[in-house]
Scaffold this active site. Structure first.
Site, PDB file in Angstrom:
ATOM      1  N   GLU A  32       0.858  -1.187   0.000  1.00  0.00           N
ATOM      2  CA  GLU A  32       0.000   0.000   0.000  1.00  0.00           C
ATOM      3  C   GLU A  32       0.897   1.242   0.000  1.00  0.00           C
ATOM      4  O   GLU A  32       1.788   1.361   0.834  1.00  0.00           O
ATOM      5  CB  GLU A  32      -0.929  -0.015   1.226  1.00  0.00           C
ATOM      6  CG  GLU A  32      -1.655   1.285   1.503  1.00  0.00           C
ATOM      7  CD  GLU A  32      -2.495   1.808   0.323  1.00  0.00           C
ATOM      8  OE1 GLU A  32      -3.287   1.037  -0.224  1.00  0.00           O
ATOM      9  OE2 GLU A  32      -2.321   2.996  -0.028  1.00  0.00           O
ATOM     10  N   ARG A 105     -16.772   3.674   6.214  1.00  0.00           N
ATOM     11  CA  ARG A 105     -15.770   2.971   5.401  1.00  0.00           C
ATOM     12  C   ARG A 105     -14.591   2.478   6.229  1.00  0.00           C
ATOM     13  O   ARG A 105     -14.084   1.374   6.003  1.00  0.00           O
ATOM     14  CB  ARG A 105     -15.244   3.899   4.305  1.00  0.00           C
ATOM     15  CG  ARG A 105     -16.181   4.025   3.148  1.00  0.00           C
ATOM     16  CD  ARG A 105     -15.693   5.040   2.158  1.00  0.00           C
ATOM     17  NE  ARG A 105     -16.623   5.117   1.064  1.00  0.00           N
ATOM     18  CZ  ARG A 105     -16.440   4.555  -0.133  1.00  0.00           C
ATOM     19  NH1 ARG A 105     -15.330   3.929  -0.405  1.00  0.00           N
ATOM     20  NH2 ARG A 105     -17.356   4.637  -1.063  1.00  0.00           N
ATOM     21  N   TYR A 214     -27.874   7.983   5.052  1.00  0.00           N
ATOM     22  CA  TYR A 214     -28.240   6.901   5.983  1.00  0.00           C
ATOM     23  C   TYR A 214     -27.420   7.080   7.252  1.00  0.00           C
ATOM     24  O   TYR A 214     -26.358   7.711   7.226  1.00  0.00           O
ATOM     25  CB  TYR A 214     -28.014   5.519   5.359  1.00  0.00           C
ATOM     26  CG  TYR A 214     -26.719   5.383   4.590  1.00  0.00           C
ATOM     27  CD1 TYR A 214     -25.513   5.151   5.240  1.00  0.00           C
ATOM     28  CD2 TYR A 214     -26.706   5.493   3.198  1.00  0.00           C
ATOM     29  CE1 TYR A 214     -24.324   5.024   4.528  1.00  0.00           C
ATOM     30  CE2 TYR A 214     -25.515   5.382   2.479  1.00  0.00           C
ATOM     31  CZ  TYR A 214     -24.335   5.143   3.159  1.00  0.00           C
ATOM     32  OH  TYR A 214     -23.154   5.037   2.447  1.00  0.00           O
ATOM     33  N   ASP A 293     -11.891  -1.372  -8.596  1.00  0.00           N
ATOM     34  CA  ASP A 293     -11.951  -0.175  -9.442  1.00  0.00           C
ATOM     35  C   ASP A 293     -10.868  -0.172 -10.517  1.00  0.00           C
ATOM     36  O   ASP A 293     -11.042   0.459 -11.561  1.00  0.00           O
ATOM     37  CB  ASP A 293     -11.797   1.089  -8.584  1.00  0.00           C
ATOM     38  CG  ASP A 293     -13.127   1.553  -7.994  1.00  0.00           C
ATOM     39  OD1 ASP A 293     -14.108   0.790  -8.085  1.00  0.00           O
ATOM     40  OD2 ASP A 293     -13.177   2.666  -7.447  1.00  0.00           O
TER      41      ASP A 293
HETATM   42  C1  LIG Z   1     -19.486   8.869  -3.770  1.00  0.00           C
HETATM   43  C2  LIG Z   1     -19.246   7.390  -3.851  1.00  0.00           C
HETATM   44  C3  LIG Z   1     -20.102   6.525  -3.190  1.00  0.00           C
HETATM   45  C4  LIG Z   1     -19.908   5.137  -3.297  1.00  0.00           C
HETATM   46  N1  LIG Z   1     -20.761   4.316  -2.619  1.00  0.00           N
HETATM   47  C5  LIG Z   1     -20.603   2.979  -2.721  1.00  0.00           C
HETATM   48  C6  LIG Z   1     -21.488   2.097  -2.016  1.00  0.00           C
HETATM   49  O1  LIG Z   1     -22.372   2.539  -1.281  1.00  0.00           O
HETATM   50  N2  LIG Z   1     -21.306   0.748  -2.167  1.00  0.00           N
HETATM   51  C7  LIG Z   1     -20.309   0.227  -2.962  1.00  0.00           C
HETATM   52  O2  LIG Z   1     -20.202  -1.001  -3.061  1.00  0.00           O
HETATM   53  N3  LIG Z   1     -19.450   1.051  -3.618  1.00  0.00           N
HETATM   54  C8  LIG Z   1     -19.560   2.396  -3.509  1.00  0.00           C
HETATM   55  N4  LIG Z   1     -18.682   3.230  -4.144  1.00  0.00           N
HETATM   56  C9  LIG Z   1     -17.572   2.639  -4.909  1.00  0.00           C
HETATM   57  C10 LIG Z   1     -16.430   2.200  -3.996  1.00  0.00           C
HETATM   58  O3  LIG Z   1     -16.030   3.273  -3.179  1.00  0.00           O
HETATM   59  C11 LIG Z   1     -15.232   1.737  -4.820  1.00  0.00           C
HETATM   60  O4  LIG Z   1     -15.657   0.923  -5.876  1.00  0.00           O
HETATM   61  C12 LIG Z   1     -14.278   0.932  -3.950  1.00  0.00           C
HETATM   62  O5  LIG Z   1     -13.883   1.673  -2.831  1.00  0.00           O
HETATM   63  C13 LIG Z   1     -13.059   0.513  -4.778  1.00  0.00           C
HETATM   64  O6  LIG Z   1     -12.165  -0.191  -3.970  1.00  0.00           O
HETATM   65  P1  LIG Z   1     -10.751  -0.622  -4.550  1.00  0.00           P
HETATM   66  O7  LIG Z   1     -10.088  -1.354  -3.433  1.00  0.00           O
HETATM   67  O8  LIG Z   1     -10.904  -1.292  -5.859  1.00  0.00           O
HETATM   68  O9  LIG Z   1      -9.971   0.741  -4.864  1.00  0.00           O
HETATM   69  P2  LIG Z   1      -9.507   1.923  -3.891  1.00  0.00           P
HETATM   70  O10 LIG Z   1     -10.434   2.074  -2.753  1.00  0.00           O
HETATM   71  O11 LIG Z   1      -9.275   3.095  -4.759  1.00  0.00           O
HETATM   72  O12 LIG Z   1      -8.127   1.410  -3.287  1.00  0.00           O
HETATM   73  C14 LIG Z   1      -6.931   1.438  -4.035  1.00  0.00           C
HETATM   74  C15 LIG Z   1      -5.758   1.419  -3.050  1.00  0.00           C
HETATM   75  O13 LIG Z   1      -4.566   1.254  -3.812  1.00  0.00           O
HETATM   76  C16 LIG Z   1      -3.574   2.149  -3.313  1.00  0.00           C
HETATM   77  N5  LIG Z   1      -2.656   2.381  -4.417  1.00  0.00           N
HETATM   78  C17 LIG Z   1      -2.902   3.047  -5.571  1.00  0.00           C
HETATM   79  N6  LIG Z   1      -1.822   3.021  -6.382  1.00  0.00           N
HETATM   80  C18 LIG Z   1      -0.878   2.314  -5.729  1.00  0.00           C
HETATM   81  C19 LIG Z   1       0.453   1.925  -6.063  1.00  0.00           C
HETATM   82  N7  LIG Z   1       1.001   2.261  -7.231  1.00  0.00           N
HETATM   83  N8  LIG Z   1       1.175   1.197  -5.165  1.00  0.00           N
HETATM   84  C20 LIG Z   1       0.619   0.839  -3.965  1.00  0.00           C
HETATM   85  N9  LIG Z   1      -0.646   1.189  -3.595  1.00  0.00           N
HETATM   86  C21 LIG Z   1      -1.385   1.899  -4.475  1.00  0.00           C
HETATM   87  C22 LIG Z   1      -4.377   3.367  -2.895  1.00  0.00           C
HETATM   88  O14 LIG Z   1      -3.653   4.164  -1.976  1.00  0.00           O
HETATM   89  C23 LIG Z   1      -5.620   2.719  -2.283  1.00  0.00           C
HETATM   90  O15 LIG Z   1      -5.428   2.415  -0.919  1.00  0.00           O
HETATM   91  C24 LIG Z   1     -18.839   4.616  -4.058  1.00  0.00           C
HETATM   92  C25 LIG Z   1     -17.966   5.487  -4.702  1.00  0.00           C
HETATM   93  C26 LIG Z   1     -18.158   6.860  -4.597  1.00  0.00           C
HETATM   94  C27 LIG Z   1     -17.201   7.778  -5.298  1.00  0.00           C
END
Ligand SMILES: Cc1cc2nc3c(=O)[nH]c(=O)nc-3n(C[C@H](O)[C@H](O)[C@H](O)COP(=O)(O)OP(=O)(O)OC[C@H]3O[C@@H](n4cnc5c(N)ncnc54)[C@H](O)[C@@H]3O)c2cc1C
Length: 387
Positions: A32, A105, A214, A293
């Site tokens: 991370e 979160r 909520y 994502d």
């Molecule tokens: C307003 C909003 C509301 C939402 N509400 C919901 C909801 O109610 N329910 C739901 O299911 N989803 C919801 N989402 C979507 C959800 O937030 C995301 O889909 C989810 O958090 C993605 O998780 P992730 O682990 O894929 O990516 P991220 O949470 O983006 O995590 C990526 C991690 O990788 C790290 N990182 C990045 N690049 C590097 C690198 N090169 N080397 C090492 N580490 C790195 C970052 O620091 C981060 O910690 C919402 C999104 C938004 C914007």
């Protein structure tokens, strides 16, 4: 010792992936880039499809300790507060094997982190992956100039994924603005309007904007998100706004009194512009694959981004639990199992967004359709997501 399976990113997707890999017997290391594992201060809805996966991970009690299960989701007209439909959520646990839950979160992330550590996953913070090279024997990562060998690499590094960029899976693949901005805040429950303090979710539909809120943490705070079309936002760009400024930008003067009071109770609304990336039918190559994502960013209108990342993790674990699978065959099977559903949900989320922001006669038509369908009908229509 054999090289570990490396997950880049300790968001909800990366931690869920690490749990799934560790449960499949793989030595797992999470990198991370941040100094500390921490999520943004905001709420997250986790629907039954993802809740079931977390139950399979043995996390039911850990989730129940920090989540709220809203009794209902109310779809409301922002102009006058009329409830167009009320979706009964309480039956979900029985119907789909897990409830609809809402979390702070940070609480969900901590529960996932604790479980990953309990399973022996190694976590390195302040460890940024800058790129990788692979051949048939393994993957070599560049971690801030240091070389690290991995058996397989999972890019769970979010919307602006370095691993996705390095894979080069699509032409013109850069993140693109969606023309929408989310504004988020947390409000102490005692300052929220009395009518909006119960354990229920509300979605208010307005022209070019909508609001979702909520309660969280034993109903001591309200998590609120306002999503606004950029063209409807007439104030100069700023990363933070007061509730009054936001109300002005959104034309809330014409909106229901309870909703206006709720918005104005948020002292600091933080800006979160929403970006998309092209759909990908393939999420990796060889010993490297994307998750969450990084693979399939989506607009949040069906609250499925994190839920889909958790589903990805479950599929990843399933493929690696097969002892005959090679790294390449397991990652190939993982993408094949997941891509079609993730793309379907990306598209459905975009359609849902347009539907939330109609004005004039289109809004009146939508409201009539929502009333006709009713809460149970809407849940039935979305059952393909939660099953
Ligand atoms: C307003 C909003 C509301 C939402 N509400 C919901 C909801 O109610 N329910 C739901 O299911 N989803 C919801 N989402 C979507 C959800 O937030 C995301 O889909 C989810 O958090 C993605 O998780 P992730 O682990 O894929 O990516 P991220 O949470 O983006 O995590 C990526 C991690 O990788 C790290 N990182 C990045 N690049 C590097 C690198 N090169 N080397 C090492 N580490 C790195 C970052 O620091 C981060 O910690 C919402 C999104 C938004 C914007």
């Amino acid at each position: 010792m054999a090289a570990p399976f490396v997950v880049v990113g300790a968001g909800i997707g990366g931690l869920a992936a690490a749990i799934a890999l560790a449960r499949a017997g793989k030595r797992t290391l999470v990198l991370e880039r941040a100094e500390r594992i921490e999520e943004v201060g905001a709420g997250l809805q986790i629907s039954p499809n993802a809740g079931r996966v977390l139950h399979e991970f043995g996390m039911r009690a850990a989730l129940d300790a920090v989540a709220i299960e809203p009794r209902a989701l109310n779809i409301r007209r922002a102009a006058d507060g009329a409830v167009l439909a009320r979706l009964p959520l309480a039956a979900a646990r029985e119907r789909w094997g897990a409830p609809f839950r809402v979390f702070h979160r940070a609480d969900l992330q901590k529960a996932l982190l604790d479980e990953a550590l309990r399973l022996g996953v190694e976590i390195r913070t302040a460890a940024r992956c800058d790129g990788f090279a692979q051949d048939e024997d393994g993957v070599r990562l560049d971690v801030g100039g240091e070389a690290l060998a991995a058996e397989a690499l999972i890019g769970a590094d979010g919307l602006r994924s370095t691993i996705r960029d390095a894979l080069g899976l699509a032409a013109s693949d850069a993140p693109r603005p969606t023309g929408l901005t989310a504004w988020r805040t947390l409000i102490p429950i005692e300052t929220a309007p009395a009518a909006l303090r119960e354990r229920e979710t509300h979605i208010w539909l307005g022209a070019s904007a909508h609001i979702v809120h909520y309660p969280l943490r034993d109903a001591s705070i309200v998590s609120a998100v306002a999503i606004l079309e950029d063209r409807a936002d007439r104030l100069p760009a700023a990363d933070m706004r007061t509730g009054e400024e936001l109300a002005r930008a959104m034309g809330f003067g014409r909106w229901s009194r309870d909703l206006r009071n709720l918005l104005e109770a948020g002292e600091e609304w933080r800006r979160w512009p929403l970006y998309g990336r092209p759909e990908l039918a393939r999420w990796g190559r060889g010993r490297v694959a994307l998750l969450g994502d990084a693979a399939h960013p989506m607009v949040p209108f069906l609250a499925q981004g994190a839920a889909q990342a958790i589903e990805d993790a479950a599929a990843l674990g399933r493929m690696f639990a097969d002892e005959r699978a090679t790294v390449e065959s397991a990652l190939d099977a993982y993408q094949s199992a997941r891509a079609e559903r993730a793309i379907r949900i990306q598209r459905a989320s975009r359609r849902q967004g347009a539907n939330c922001h109609y004005a004039g006669p289109m809004a009146a038509l939508r409201d009539a359709a929502v009333r006709l369908m009713g809460g149970k009908g809407i849940l039935a229509r979305n059952a393909w997501i939660y099953r």
